[in-house]
Enzyme design. Sequence first.
Site, short mmCIF file in Angstrom:
data_model
loop_
_atom_site.label_atom_id
_atom_site.label_comp_id
_atom_site.label_asym_id
_atom_site.label_seq_id
_atom_site.Cartn_x
_atom_site.Cartn_y
_atom_site.Cartn_z
N ASP A 1 40.48 6.45 41.03
CA ASP A 1 41.56 6.48 40.06
C ASP A 1 41.88 5.02 39.74
O ASP A 1 41.49 4.12 40.49
CB ASP A 1 42.77 7.19 40.69
CG ASP A 1 44.02 7.06 39.84
OD1 ASP A 1 43.94 7.38 38.64
OD2 ASP A 1 45.05 6.62 40.36
N ASP B 1 45.82 8.06 44.46
CA ASP B 1 47.10 7.88 45.14
C ASP B 1 48.21 8.74 44.58
O ASP B 1 49.20 9.00 45.26
CB ASP B 1 47.54 6.41 45.06
CG ASP B 1 48.03 6.04 43.67
OD1 ASP B 1 49.08 5.40 43.57
OD2 ASP B 1 47.36 6.41 42.70
N ASP C 1 46.49 13.18 41.28
CA ASP C 1 45.15 13.02 41.84
C ASP C 1 44.82 14.09 42.88
O ASP C 1 43.65 14.21 43.27
CB ASP C 1 45.00 11.64 42.49
CG ASP C 1 45.06 10.51 41.47
OD1 ASP C 1 44.60 10.73 40.34
OD2 ASP C 1 45.58 9.44 41.80
#
Length: 665
Positions: A365, A559, A563
Amino acid sequence: MADSHSRSCCDSHETTIDPPPKIQAGSHNDCCGSDHGHSHDSAEFNLRKEMTPIVIAAILFLIGLIFNEALHNTPFAIAEYAVLIPAYLISGWTVLTTAGRNILRGRIFDENFLMTIATLGAIAIHEIPEAVAVMLFFQVGELFQGYSVGRSRRSIKALIEIRPDTANLSVNGDIRAVAPETVKVGDVIVVRPGEKVPLDGDILEGKSLVDTSALTGESVPRTVASGEKVLAGMINQSGMLTVQVSKPFGESSIARILELVENASSKKADTEKFITRFARYYTPVVVFLSLAVAILPPLFIEGATQAQWTYRALVLLVISCPCGLVISIPLGYFGGVGGAAKRGILVKGSTYLDTLAQVKTVVFDKTGTLTQGDFRVTNVVTHNGLKKHQLLELAAQVESQSNHPVAQSIRQAYGQTIDTSGVQDYEEIAGHGIRATVNGRAVLAGNDRLLHREAIPHDVCVVDGTVAHLAVDGEYSGRIIIADELKDDAVEAIRALHAQGIATAMLTGDSQSVADSIAKELGLDQYRAELLPEDKVEALEGFLHQAKQINGKVAFVGDGINDAPVIARADVGIAMGGLGSDAAIETADVVIMTDAPSKVAEAIQIAHKTRRVVWQNIIFAMVAKAVFIVLGTLGIATLWEAVFADVGVALLAILNAGRIIRNPQ
């Protein structure tokens, strides 16, 4: 009497090394149905106490060995029996009694049974010194194993020692010590210099240096001050801190670490499961093979004697003990999990170490993972006659209820008390932005996709940096440019992964231009931009399909709460645990407490070393035992060689596994 870790595990053919805090005296024997014996917990393992019976037995053994001929020549060899049988019983009592109890309980074929039959058979054919040697050296090997297991436990038990025992609760100016579990969210606690922070919270007053090594593995203390967060398990080194508790103890960082480590052994790697199944069938096969060696050759080979082939069968029994193999494999995985934990990487089970070792692609991410997630407003561009402070105020009102980093940066840039009395009909549009009514005007705040979705004419689509566009009553009103910086070790993280031959990719909901800039700066192999949460899962499916073609695995590192679905779908999900969301951490298989992307490469490196050492032990133990089984059957190896081979293989395998504990990388 010295008892054995591996023996007790072999009793049930189920090897477990439970981490603290469940360790207690006799825990390993309890799992196998034995009522006594020592624990290999470092708190219980007393080397001097365990050595005492071994030293006594060794002295008697040496007397019996040196003066064997004289003792043997006494009437009925009574002196030989008087010296060597006590040595045999002292060194082998726990083996004999455990074998007897297990036979009564229906568990016949285990390591204790092999040792008992082999040594009693040796005594029956009057090879008493060899019978004592088998038991004595077996116990010496067990002593080293116990010490090795104790060391591996200490690597995990250090985590338990950071668990705070009390919290200094402040109530109306009075401070009293209470159990951390009784403190509620919103309560105020005081942390004095030298004390452990008992719960997660926000600093109200004070400034200090805190030692975060127990949580993150980082040795350099961190400076914290009013307005910053502290986590349970940190150690306050200098000033006094007044902290408002933000999470109950059960949800605090330290409680989460302890739970993850405690449950790690429940998720076994396929290699561990294989060895458990292997031991279940291996031992009875060895027993019946030895029986065949003792009975069949004298019947079919001319000149073969029963005593000769019985002796060879006893050699075969001693050599075949699966001691080193059964204990060294879980010890290796335990060392990998413990070594990673000491470096701020929490692996939720040995199975995930195996998966990490097969990773060929790591997908990241962006925000909060590769970048700081600490957005700053860098520019405000207005349209339709609005002034900059008016646009910023309007944006702050619309974003007043959002927890997104972009919203937080806008509110921070506005820097004044936000009047939310006129904000109504608030609606968050996933992957696009926010719609709300502000003082009777319809306001949109979001990305370029939102403007296109609502058919709002605007002058620019591609902007360098993260951008929040605003529209009022269907007309474009301007944009706020926001910048996010890369994490300090982000470039190093990608470089380290490439050095290991691992491909890297990034999935982000940010604009194409921002993603392209980040990808070039980091040297990423691939990236996908402007993704909705559901698009991330679909994009990950593509990476999973590609990896499957080369028998590889895919790791996803994230995080945020959005996600969590992608982390769950990946072969191994990795969460940034220091500041990451609880949902991401709960879903992940690996948690990085430092929020440092470079720890991903470190975790994979630890997994590779763990897997390499485990397979070295498997191959070495099997090859060594196969060679000595052949030598024993041919009569080349005696009981002396058999016991040295068994103990030697076990010790070398365990010492090899100990390398992971000492240096996981």
